[in-house]
Design a protein around this motif. Sequence first.
Motif, mmCIF file in Angstrom:
data_model
loop_
_atom_site.group_PDB
_atom_site.id
_atom_site.type_symbol
_atom_site.label_atom_id
_atom_site.label_comp_id
_atom_site.label_asym_id
_atom_site.label_seq_id
_atom_site.Cartn_x
_atom_site.Cartn_y
_atom_site.Cartn_z
ATOM 1 N N ALA A 51 15.706 -117.332 -4.003
ATOM 2 C CA ALA A 51 16.383 -116.708 -2.864
ATOM 3 C C ALA A 51 17.439 -115.705 -3.317
ATOM 4 C CB ALA A 51 17.033 -117.786 -2.004
ATOM 5 N N SER A 52 17.522 -115.445 -4.619
ATOM 6 C CA SER A 52 18.647 -114.649 -5.115
ATOM 7 C C SER A 52 18.335 -113.160 -5.206
ATOM 8 C CB SER A 52 19.096 -115.176 -6.487
ATOM 9 O OG SER A 52 18.087 -114.972 -7.446
ATOM 10 N N ARG A 53 17.071 -112.778 -4.992
ATOM 11 C CA ARG A 53 16.731 -111.358 -5.083
ATOM 12 C C ARG A 53 16.141 -110.879 -3.767
ATOM 13 N NH1 ARG A 53 13.160 -109.772 -9.820
ATOM 14 N NH2 ARG A 53 11.898 -111.534 -9.141
ATOM 15 N N HIS A 54 16.515 -109.648 -3.390
ATOM 16 C CA HIS A 54 15.986 -109.069 -2.160
ATOM 17 C C HIS A 54 14.465 -108.933 -2.259
ATOM 18 C CE1 HIS A 54 19.214 -107.999 0.545
ATOM 19 N NE2 HIS A 54 19.967 -107.726 -0.492
ATOM 20 N N PRO A 55 13.752 -109.188 -1.161
ATOM 21 C CA PRO A 55 12.296 -109.020 -1.160
ATOM 22 C C PRO A 55 11.866 -107.632 -1.644
ATOM 23 C CG PRO A 55 12.966 -110.169 0.824
ATOM 24 C CD PRO A 55 14.241 -109.777 0.107
ATOM 25 N N ALA A 56 12.608 -106.600 -1.266
ATOM 26 C CA ALA A 56 12.219 -105.241 -1.679
ATOM 27 C C ALA A 56 12.315 -105.064 -3.197
ATOM 28 C CB ALA A 56 13.073 -104.209 -0.967
ATOM 29 N N VAL A 57 13.275 -105.750 -3.822
ATOM 30 C CA VAL A 57 13.431 -105.669 -5.285
ATOM 31 C C VAL A 57 12.231 -106.335 -5.967
ATOM 32 C CG1 VAL A 57 14.847 -106.414 -7.245
ATOM 33 C CG2 VAL A 57 15.949 -105.603 -5.130
ATOM 34 N N VAL A 58 11.842 -107.492 -5.427
ATOM 35 C CA VAL A 58 10.687 -108.205 -5.978
ATOM 36 C C VAL A 58 9.423 -107.367 -5.792
ATOM 37 C CG1 VAL A 58 9.296 -110.307 -5.825
ATOM 38 C CG2 VAL A 58 11.784 -110.430 -5.539
ATOM 39 N N ALA A 59 9.281 -106.758 -4.605
ATOM 40 C CA ALA A 59 8.099 -105.932 -4.329
ATOM 41 C C ALA A 59 8.031 -104.761 -5.312
ATOM 42 C CB ALA A 59 8.133 -105.439 -2.880
ATOM 43 N N ALA A 60 9.169 -104.142 -5.583
ATOM 44 C CA ALA A 60 9.196 -103.007 -6.509
ATOM 45 C C ALA A 60 8.811 -103.455 -7.917
ATOM 46 C CB ALA A 60 10.583 -102.368 -6.502
ATOM 47 N N GLN A 61 9.264 -104.638 -8.302
ATOM 48 C CA GLN A 61 8.906 -105.173 -9.625
ATOM 49 C C GLN A 61 7.395 -105.391 -9.728
ATOM 50 O OE1 GLN A 61 10.430 -109.089 -10.454
ATOM 51 N NE2 GLN A 61 9.620 -109.113 -12.542
ATOM 52 N N LEU A 62 6.805 -105.947 -8.677
ATOM 53 C CA LEU A 62 5.353 -106.169 -8.678
ATOM 54 C C LEU A 62 4.611 -104.843 -8.770
ATOM 55 C CD1 LEU A 62 5.187 -108.958 -5.952
ATOM 56 C CD2 LEU A 62 4.577 -109.232 -8.361
ATOM 57 N N GLU A 63 5.038 -103.870 -7.977
ATOM 58 C CA GLU A 63 4.396 -102.553 -8.001
ATOM 59 C C GLU A 63 4.455 -101.950 -9.397
ATOM 60 O OE1 GLU A 63 2.782 -100.582 -5.847
ATOM 61 O OE2 GLU A 63 2.935 -101.746 -3.979
ATOM 62 N N ALA A 69 2.096 -104.305 -3.657
ATOM 63 C CA ALA A 69 3.081 -105.127 -2.951
ATOM 64 C C ALA A 69 3.916 -104.265 -2.008
ATOM 65 C CB ALA A 69 3.986 -105.856 -3.954
ATOM 66 N N PRO A 70 3.458 -104.090 -0.765
ATOM 67 C CA PRO A 70 4.305 -103.400 0.215
ATOM 68 C C PRO A 70 5.643 -104.124 0.348
ATOM 69 C CG PRO A 70 2.124 -103.904 1.132
ATOM 70 C CD PRO A 70 2.207 -104.580 -0.195
ATOM 71 N N ALA A 71 6.683 -103.389 0.758
ATOM 72 C CA ALA A 71 8.044 -103.953 0.787
ATOM 73 C C ALA A 71 8.117 -105.223 1.627
ATOM 74 C CB ALA A 71 9.025 -102.912 1.314
ATOM 75 N N ASP A 72 7.307 -105.322 2.685
ATOM 76 C CA ASP A 72 7.404 -106.497 3.553
ATOM 77 C C ASP A 72 6.437 -107.613 3.153
ATOM 78 O OD1 ASP A 72 5.029 -105.344 4.205
ATOM 79 O OD2 ASP A 72 5.397 -105.195 6.358
ATOM 80 N N SER A 73 5.847 -107.510 1.948
ATOM 81 C CA SER A 73 4.876 -108.524 1.547
ATOM 82 C C SER A 73 5.519 -109.708 0.828
ATOM 83 C CB SER A 73 3.793 -107.906 0.654
ATOM 84 O OG SER A 73 4.354 -107.424 -0.551
ATOM 85 N N VAL A 74 6.820 -109.615 0.544
ATOM 86 C CA VAL A 74 7.477 -110.706 -0.177
ATOM 87 C C VAL A 74 8.212 -111.606 0.816
ATOM 88 C CG1 VAL A 74 9.213 -111.299 -1.897
ATOM 89 C CG2 VAL A 74 7.706 -109.329 -2.265
ATOM 90 N N VAL A 75 7.896 -112.886 0.763
ATOM 91 C CA VAL A 75 8.561 -113.882 1.609
ATOM 92 C C VAL A 75 9.305 -114.829 0.682
ATOM 93 C CG1 VAL A 75 8.236 -115.721 3.294
ATOM 94 C CG2 VAL A 75 6.710 -113.737 3.314
ATOM 95 N N ASN A 76 10.625 -114.881 0.828
ATOM 96 C CA ASN A 76 11.356 -115.803 -0.044
ATOM 97 C C ASN A 76 12.007 -116.916 0.767
ATOM 98 O OD1 ASN A 76 13.826 -114.901 0.956
ATOM 99 N ND2 ASN A 76 14.175 -113.479 -0.734
ATOM 100 N N SER A 77 12.529 -117.896 0.039
ATOM 101 C CA SER A 77 13.065 -119.077 0.703
ATOM 102 C C SER A 77 14.395 -118.775 1.394
ATOM 103 C CB SER A 77 13.201 -120.223 -0.294
ATOM 104 O OG SER A 77 14.044 -119.846 -1.348
ATOM 105 N N ALA A 78 15.011 -117.604 1.098
ATOM 106 C CA ALA A 78 16.204 -117.207 1.857
ATOM 107 C C ALA A 78 15.803 -116.857 3.288
ATOM 108 C CB ALA A 78 16.876 -116.005 1.188
ATOM 109 N N GLN A 79 14.679 -116.154 3.436
ATOM 110 C CA GLN A 79 14.192 -115.829 4.777
ATOM 111 C C GLN A 79 13.826 -117.094 5.544
ATOM 112 O OE1 GLN A 79 11.277 -113.231 2.847
ATOM 113 N NE2 GLN A 79 11.652 -111.757 4.477
ATOM 114 N N VAL A 80 13.100 -117.974 4.865
ATOM 115 C CA VAL A 80 12.639 -119.183 5.537
ATOM 116 C C VAL A 80 13.814 -120.113 5.840
ATOM 117 C CG1 VAL A 80 11.114 -121.192 5.327
ATOM 118 C CG2 VAL A 80 10.371 -118.966 4.495
#
Length: 350
Positions: A51-63, A69-80
């Motif tokens: 939960a410590s990294r923004h979804p967009a940061v994770v998406a950029a890393q995957l790309e 990995a579109p920006a909204d494709s990452v779901v983390n436990s902070a959101q949930v």
Amino acid sequence: MTQALVSQFDVGLFDLDGVCYLGQEPVVHAPESISAAVGMGLKQAYVTNNASRHPAVVAAQLEALGIPAPADSVVNSAQVGSQMLAEHVEPGSKILVLGAQALRDEVTARGLVVVESADDHPAAVIQGFYPEANWADLSEAALAIRAGALYVCTNLDKTIPRERGLMVGNGSLARAISNSTGVEPLSAGKPEPEIFQIAAKMLEARSPFAIGDNLDTDIQGAVSAGMPVLHVLTGLASARDICLAPAHQRPTYLADDLRAMLEPYPDSGGDGPQAWVGEAHARWTGSAFEVGTIGDDDGLVRRLGADPVELNLNQYRSLALSAWGAADSGVSVSEISAALPEITVSRDHE
Ligand SMILES: [Mg+2]
């Protein structure tokens, strides 16, 4: 079944570490396999307890690793976790956040108010992985929980993998608070089913499946969410671990790596500790496992001993079914464990 496994599903919920990447490197066959699955119409989501990294940061890393990995494709436990909070407290409630900025932003985005002190009488405490947390932060959360605040954690992972090994995870930091307050937290992360259910809902999935490497988070969570789950051997759990998995941690599909989701999944069957998958079969003799290929002479059936073995993919799958069948028919885990050597799964001899 002659179609690719992935064609049965509309959404794939991929774990990250051990499935998509390992440290800074992509997992072998992950970028091209996920790209191909997306090309076949699969919608992808990346579901993480971190939960410590923004979804967009994770998406950029995957790309950057070649994984679509579109920006909204990452779901983390902070959101949930924030979603869970919003379902438990009144809109506009005060929330004490013990976590990184990414978590504070998620809480604010759900119309809740972040406060800093137990003296603000927060309705809830949410705790996410936060390496900067110190004794004063943990104590502030404990004071609020003692005063009646709901206690939610983004995840209860005991450890967090880092370059030098396994470090202290959010669940271990949460133990300090639950030890001192006597209050056990609700958890949003795997292995709780919510993260899979909420991610599937966010993607409007009709027939989702999960993909993971870790038995007691990914696999257990998907099983408890009632979702089919593919296991890959590129991360934590080994082929031997899979054979020893208890019923609530058994994957629906077994793979070596993500290439398997692009291939047809073989038919399988059996009776208790005798099992077959595709052309491979395995059985428990009462004291040992035997693995072979249908049509081979008995001489080519291998009896597993203490020495490490190399199996092909379907032999591994049939051995796992046989071991699960043995466990379910009353053979003790220690007996099964003693009969299973280290197993390498290889495509070299197919
Ligand atoms: Mg993992």
